[in-house]
Scaffold this motif. Structure first.
Motif, mmCIF file in Angstrom:
data_model
loop_
_atom_site.group_PDB
_atom_site.id
_atom_site.type_symbol
_atom_site.label_atom_id
_atom_site.label_comp_id
_atom_site.label_asym_id
_atom_site.label_seq_id
_atom_site.Cartn_x
_atom_site.Cartn_y
_atom_site.Cartn_z
ATOM 1 N N CYS A 35 -5.824 33.023 3.665
ATOM 2 C CA CYS A 35 -5.123 31.615 3.622
ATOM 3 C C CYS A 35 -3.964 31.468 4.449
ATOM 4 O O CYS A 35 -3.037 31.942 3.837
ATOM 5 N N PRO A 48 -6.296 28.959 -1.808
ATOM 6 C CA PRO A 48 -7.525 28.255 -2.274
ATOM 7 C C PRO A 48 -7.972 28.404 -3.715
ATOM 8 O O PRO A 48 -8.251 27.268 -4.101
ATOM 9 N N ARG A 51 -5.698 25.783 -5.196
ATOM 10 C CA ARG A 51 -6.371 24.432 -5.237
ATOM 11 C C ARG A 51 -7.415 24.112 -5.771
ATOM 12 O O ARG A 51 -7.662 23.070 -6.253
ATOM 13 N N CYS A 76 -2.990 21.975 2.685
ATOM 14 C CA CYS A 76 -4.332 22.606 3.406
ATOM 15 C C CYS A 76 -4.646 22.344 4.578
ATOM 16 O O CYS A 76 -4.648 20.995 4.869
ATOM 17 N N LEU A 77 -4.897 23.024 5.269
ATOM 18 C CA LEU A 77 -5.230 22.759 6.653
ATOM 19 C C LEU A 77 -6.635 22.522 7.095
ATOM 20 O O LEU A 77 -6.942 22.231 8.223
ATOM 21 N N SER A 78 -7.465 22.741 6.067
ATOM 22 C CA SER A 78 -8.828 22.650 6.136
ATOM 23 C C SER A 78 -9.406 23.635 7.297
ATOM 24 O O SER A 78 -10.308 23.171 8.172
ATOM 25 N N CYS A 79 -8.784 24.584 7.220
ATOM 26 C CA CYS A 79 -9.142 25.812 8.391
ATOM 27 C C CYS A 79 -10.550 26.372 7.763
ATOM 28 O O CYS A 79 -11.183 26.990 8.494
ATOM 29 N N TYR A 80 -10.708 26.436 6.638
ATOM 30 C CA TYR A 80 -11.699 27.056 5.989
ATOM 31 C C TYR A 80 -11.932 28.681 6.078
ATOM 32 O O TYR A 80 -13.149 29.308 5.940
ATOM 33 N N CYS A 82 -11.053 30.558 4.071
ATOM 34 C CA CYS A 82 -11.095 30.905 2.664
ATOM 35 C C CYS A 82 -12.956 31.031 2.393
ATOM 36 O O CYS A 82 -13.284 31.878 1.705
ATOM 37 N N TYR A 92 -15.802 25.475 0.238
ATOM 38 C CA TYR A 92 -14.333 24.681 -0.298
ATOM 39 C C TYR A 92 -14.486 23.348 0.471
ATOM 40 O O TYR A 92 -13.820 22.476 -0.087
HETATM 41 S S1 SF4 Z 1 -8.943 25.428 4.229
HETATM 42 FE FE1 SF4 Z 1 -7.416 26.891 4.976
HETATM 43 S S2 SF4 Z 1 -5.350 26.415 4.335
HETATM 44 FE FE2 SF4 Z 1 -6.945 25.099 2.998
HETATM 45 S S3 SF4 Z 1 -7.195 26.664 1.049
HETATM 46 FE FE3 SF4 Z 1 -8.754 27.331 2.662
HETATM 47 S S4 SF4 Z 1 -7.842 28.974 3.832
HETATM 48 FE FE4 SF4 Z 1 -6.242 27.986 2.701
#
Ligand code: SF4
Ligand code: SF4
Length: 424
Positions: A35, A48, A51, A76-80, A82, A92
């Motif tokens: 993350c 993650p 959160r 949270c970047l919403s990069c996914y 995780c 997520y």
């Molecule tokens: S979406 Fe990205 S920033 Fe958000 S919790 Fe998952 S890995 Fe971390």
């Protein structure tokens, strides 16, 4: 993870969708290592797993979101990343995006935050408004960009020169060259068509050259991703696009809806989930989502053969929405290699560059730290060019050190198209 929702709570479709996702999480913490915000901040609540705990507590207690939850969800970047790492398949994305909506509905942000978010939502999805906003930002840049904080970050992202509006964003039909192999619709997008119209032009040339009829369908607008990630209702964008594309499906058939910005692709592929409780649109949304393909997925089927010498060393930056949101890893790399480029892998390639929709405006410090880290990693590859498949990353990673282009611009050039403007 054990949950304790009441039957009355589970009657709410949002809670019903969240419950099995929360239960799938076994708190193993594998996701924290990949993350980006946990890597930068080292705080469990900025990873993650933390959160997920915050969201679970908030939903179970049925409380309005408080400042602690909002702070960590906003970061949270919403990069996914995780989701790619998680061995238990925790979705997520389907937890955090509804939580962003819940926050927007029930949490009163400070005035400036509200105003900035409203301005972004009013501007970015609409090309004409966005173009005018960019003229303003360019003026502010020319007089020295003395604006502080997030306004300064927004101005800094404005391109130095503004391309003229082009024709390929308007509804139009582009016939295949030679024998037709596919019939596709192209999402013309919103931000991308203003700041980098050459990407749609290259996409249309590449697809028609490889046997695709390409239609830019009347009535299609922004995919809704930017609005959705701001926690606002993007369903009207989705419904309008579904109606427009369904007319094309029923009027002659479509093999694919081609998307050349992976952030948009992740959202269109999620239309089925977003509209799952809509009695009129649920089925159509699932059909459109199934047709949505990144341009690299379509080109992987069609194949490319270079018609000019290439060989440049290219660092491929896999956008989060590409590698984590859509799980597309191999296709863009294989296409660049087939087109004759020497591919360089970027260290820490799983980490976000900090763009993430409007994140680089709303969280400029974290986004800046991620950009610097990515630039150092890119420099270590010794590449002459950076290629990626998402306009947000292209904007975020602009650098005097080496040009950054869309993958399709390189494929188009290698197969007979013009030199990408960034390489001129
Ligand atoms: S979406 Fe990205 S920033 Fe958000 S919790 Fe998952 S890995 Fe971390
Ligand atoms: S890796 Fe998956 S199961 Fe493990 S803590 Fe993270 S989200 Fe939960």
């Amino acid at each position: 993870m054990q949950t304790s929702f009441t039957l009355a709570q589970l009657a709410d479709p949002e809670i019903a969708a969240a419950d099995p996702i929360l239960r799938a999480c076994v708190h193993c913490g594998f996701c924290t290592a990949t993350c980006p915000t946990y890597v930068l901040l080292g705080d469990e609540l900025d990873g993650p797993r933390g959160r997920i705990y915050l969201m679970k507590n908030n939903l179970e207690l049925d409380e309005p979101p408080g400042p602690e939850l909002v702070t960590h969800i906003d970061r949270c970047l919403s990069c996914y990343a995780c989701m790619t790492t998680c061995p238990s398949g925790v979705n997520y994305m389907h937890l955090v995006e509804p939580m962003r909506h819940r926050i927007e509905q029930h949490y009163r942000r400070p005035f400036f935050d509200r105003a900035l978010r409203a301005a972004l939502n009013w501007t970015l999805p609409y090309p004409t408004r966005f173009r005018w906003a960019l003229f303003g930002a360019q003026f502010a840049k020319r007089v020295g960009n003395v604006l502080p904080g997030r306004l300064g970050a927004m101005v800094a992202l404005a391109p130095a020169t503004m391309p003229r509006p082009t024709a390929q964003e308007r509804p139009h039909f582009y016939p295949a060259e030679g024998e037709r192999r596919m019939r596709v619709a192209l999402l013309a997008g919103c931000v991308q068509q203003v700041v980098a119209p050459e990407i749609n032009a290259a996409t249309i040339r590449l697809l028609t050259r490889h046997g695709c009829d390409v239609a830019v369908v009347d009535g299609v607008q922004c995919c809704g991703a930017l609005t959705h990630h701001l926690g606002r209702d993007a369903l009207d964008f989705a419904r309008a696009n579904i109606d427009a594309w369904m007319r094309a499906v029923e009027g002659g058939g479509l093999d694919a809806i081609v998307i050349n910005a992976s952030g948009c692709g992740t959202t269109v592929k999620d239309y089925g989930f977003m509209l799952r409780t809509d009695p009129i649109y649920a089925e159509k949304a699932a059909r459109i989502a199934a047709l949505a393909k990144d341009v690299s997925e379509v080109m992987a089927v069609l194949g490319v053969t270079p018609t000019r010498p290439t060989g440049q060393r290219v660092a491929y930056h896999s956008a989060c929405s590409m590698q984590h949101g859509q799980r597309i890893q191999a296709e863009p790399r294989a296409l660049l290699t087939a087109a004759g480029f020497e591919l360089a892998e970027i260290p820490e390639g799983h980490l976000c560059c900090g763009s993430a929709g409007t994140y680089n405006i709303l969280q400029p410090e974290l986004a800046g730290a991620l950009r610097e880290r990515k630039q150092v990693n890119i420099a270590s590859t010794g590449a002459e060019i950076v290629a990626t498949g998402n306009i947000g990353c292209i904007t975020q990673l602009q650098s005097a050190a080496r040009p950054i282009v869309h993958t399709v611009e390189l494929l188009d050039w290698a197969t007979g198209g013009p030199l990408p403007p960034a390489l001129a």
